[in-house]
Design a protein around this motif. Structure first.
Motif, short mmCIF file in Angstrom:
data_model
loop_
_atom_site.label_atom_id
_atom_site.label_comp_id
_atom_site.label_asym_id
_atom_site.label_seq_id
_atom_site.Cartn_x
_atom_site.Cartn_y
_atom_site.Cartn_z
N ALA A 68 38.73 52.54 47.99
CA ALA A 68 39.87 51.70 49.21
C ALA A 68 40.50 50.62 48.12
N ALA A 69 41.69 50.31 48.16
CA ALA A 69 42.30 49.17 47.66
C ALA A 69 42.49 48.06 48.96
N GLY A 70 42.43 46.85 48.39
CA GLY A 70 42.28 45.84 49.28
C GLY A 70 43.66 44.75 48.99
N PRO A 131 38.94 47.62 63.10
CA PRO A 131 39.42 48.83 62.41
C PRO A 131 40.45 48.34 61.21
N GLU A 132 40.53 49.05 60.22
CA GLU A 132 41.63 48.83 59.10
C GLU A 132 42.27 49.99 59.14
N PRO A 133 43.60 50.41 59.64
CA PRO A 133 44.47 51.39 59.64
C PRO A 133 45.12 51.68 58.42
N GLU A 134 44.96 52.59 57.65
CA GLU A 134 45.51 52.52 56.35
C GLU A 134 45.97 54.21 56.13
N LEU A 135 46.83 54.27 55.18
CA LEU A 135 47.18 55.38 54.59
C LEU A 135 46.43 55.73 53.26
N ASN A 152 40.53 54.93 58.41
CA ASN A 152 40.16 53.78 59.08
C ASN A 152 39.11 53.34 58.04
N ASP A 153 39.20 51.94 57.53
CA ASP A 153 38.34 51.44 56.84
C ASP A 153 37.69 50.26 57.55
N MET A 154 36.69 50.74 58.44
CA MET A 154 35.96 49.61 59.42
C MET A 154 35.43 48.54 58.52
N ALA A 170 29.70 44.54 54.10
CA ALA A 170 31.09 44.28 55.07
C ALA A 170 31.60 45.84 55.26
N LYS A 171 31.68 46.52 54.24
CA LYS A 171 32.53 47.78 54.02
C LYS A 171 31.85 49.07 54.14
N VAL A 172 30.75 49.18 53.60
CA VAL A 172 29.90 50.38 53.26
C VAL A 172 28.69 50.45 54.10
N THR A 242 44.81 52.76 50.91
CA THR A 242 45.91 51.96 50.28
C THR A 242 45.87 50.64 50.94
N GLY A 243 44.97 49.99 51.88
CA GLY A 243 44.84 48.66 52.49
C GLY A 243 45.56 48.62 53.67
N THR A 244 45.05 47.69 54.51
CA THR A 244 45.72 47.21 55.56
C THR A 244 46.86 46.55 55.90
N GLY A 245 47.85 46.62 56.69
CA GLY A 245 48.83 45.62 56.95
C GLY A 245 48.66 44.99 58.43
MG MG Z 1 41.00 48.05 53.90
#
Ligand code: MG
Ligand code: DO4
Length: 275
Positions: A68-70, A131-135, A152-154, A170-172, A242-245
């Motif tokens: 994932a990119a942040g 949730p983090e909605p991402e492409l 989704n990058d929870m 926090a991520k994995v 690709t990260g969340t907006g």
């Molecule tokens: Mg993210």
């Protein structure tokens, strides 16, 4: 064309028509010299199958790593500066937002990934989960972007906010990532007008919703992929989120049974429930 992995095999859907693939290995397809041409030939042969049943969908992943990119959107930068200010972590997020080198982190392998209509998890030791909605980019072993899916990058905001070095925790964790519903296979980049929409339903009622477009992303997907492949090989290809907006307001945290719906133009809706 969209490639689906289901309980009864692999299917490609084009112009609302499904075609079953003889090939049973997603790994082999992702490693294919020209997957788009291969699937076009399957479609042209024209042996239509019954439509894919959403209940049969599996996560579209086999042996791919998920990265994932942040901090690729301004909204992610600001939210993270705010959540980490008591820990003095804010400066890192601003610096990575403007730096040439992107933030890239390992996210998951297949057994940690939830497929469509299955459950994602929130950590039991977290108090603030979103949730983090991402492409997500689908990248083949040669480093070429060959497709896209919704992801989704929870994230556990309290754990990341306490100290940026806690990012992996926090991520994995199990089911901290969701992918699907299928893989949009196309050679051309996604247009910057592509919308990513997040809806969170609680007891069936809308709790939060927001939309962002790829035009707000600071990084070019091809550059993110190029950084990921620097001195690193992926024999089965990989996914790169690709990260969340979109970040819900600070008062919001996910609860058990919430439904998370992430819709990306041309891909579809990835729907999951919080366990
Ligand atoms: Mg993210
Ligand atoms: O910097 C931490 C993670 C950022 C992230 O996941 C995002 O911006 O989407």
């Amino acid at each position: 064309m969209i490639l689906y992995r289901t309980t009864s095999g692999l299917f490609v859907e084009h112009d609302s028509q499904s075609h079953r693939l003889d090939e049973s290995s997603l790994d082999a397809l992702i490693a294919h010299e020209d997957l788009h041409a291969y699937l076009s030939a399957v479609i042209a042969k024209g042996h239509p199958a019954s439509p894919v049943n959403p209940a049969d969908l599996l996560a579209p992943i086999e042996h791919q790593e998920v990265w994932a990119a942040g901090v690729t959107y301004y909204r992610s930068r600001s939210a993270r500066i705010e959540e980490s200010k008591d820990a003095g972590g804010g400066d890192f997020y601003d610096r990575v937002y403007t730096a040439e080198r992107p933030e890239l982190f390992f996210k998951a392998v297949a057994h940690k990934v939830a497929g469509p209509h299955s459950n994602v998890n929130i950590r039991k030791d977290a108090t603030w989960s979103v949730p983090e909605p991402e492409l997500a980019l689908l990248i083949n072993p040669r480093g070429h972007i060959i497709g896209y899916t919704a992801a989704n990058d929870m994230s556990s905001r309290d754990i990341e906010g306490a100290n940026p070095l806690y990012l992996p925790q926090a991520k994995v964790y199990d089911r901290s990532c969701a992918l699907g519903p299928g893989l949009l296979i196309q050679k051309q980049p996604m247009p910057s007008s592509t919308r990513i929409q997040l809806e969170i339903l609680r007891a069936g009622q809308a709790e939060f919703s927001a939309t962002v477009t790829l035009a707000d992303m600071k990084r070019d997907p091809a550059t993110l992929a190029e950084y990921l492949f620097r001195d690193q090989s992926f024999p089965h290809g990989c996914f790169l989120l690709t990260g969340t907006g979109i970040v819900p307001p600070d008062s919001f945290t996910l609860q058990s049974h919430d439904e998370i719906r992430i819709t990306v133009d041309a891909i579809g809706t990835l729907a999951n429930r919080v366990a």
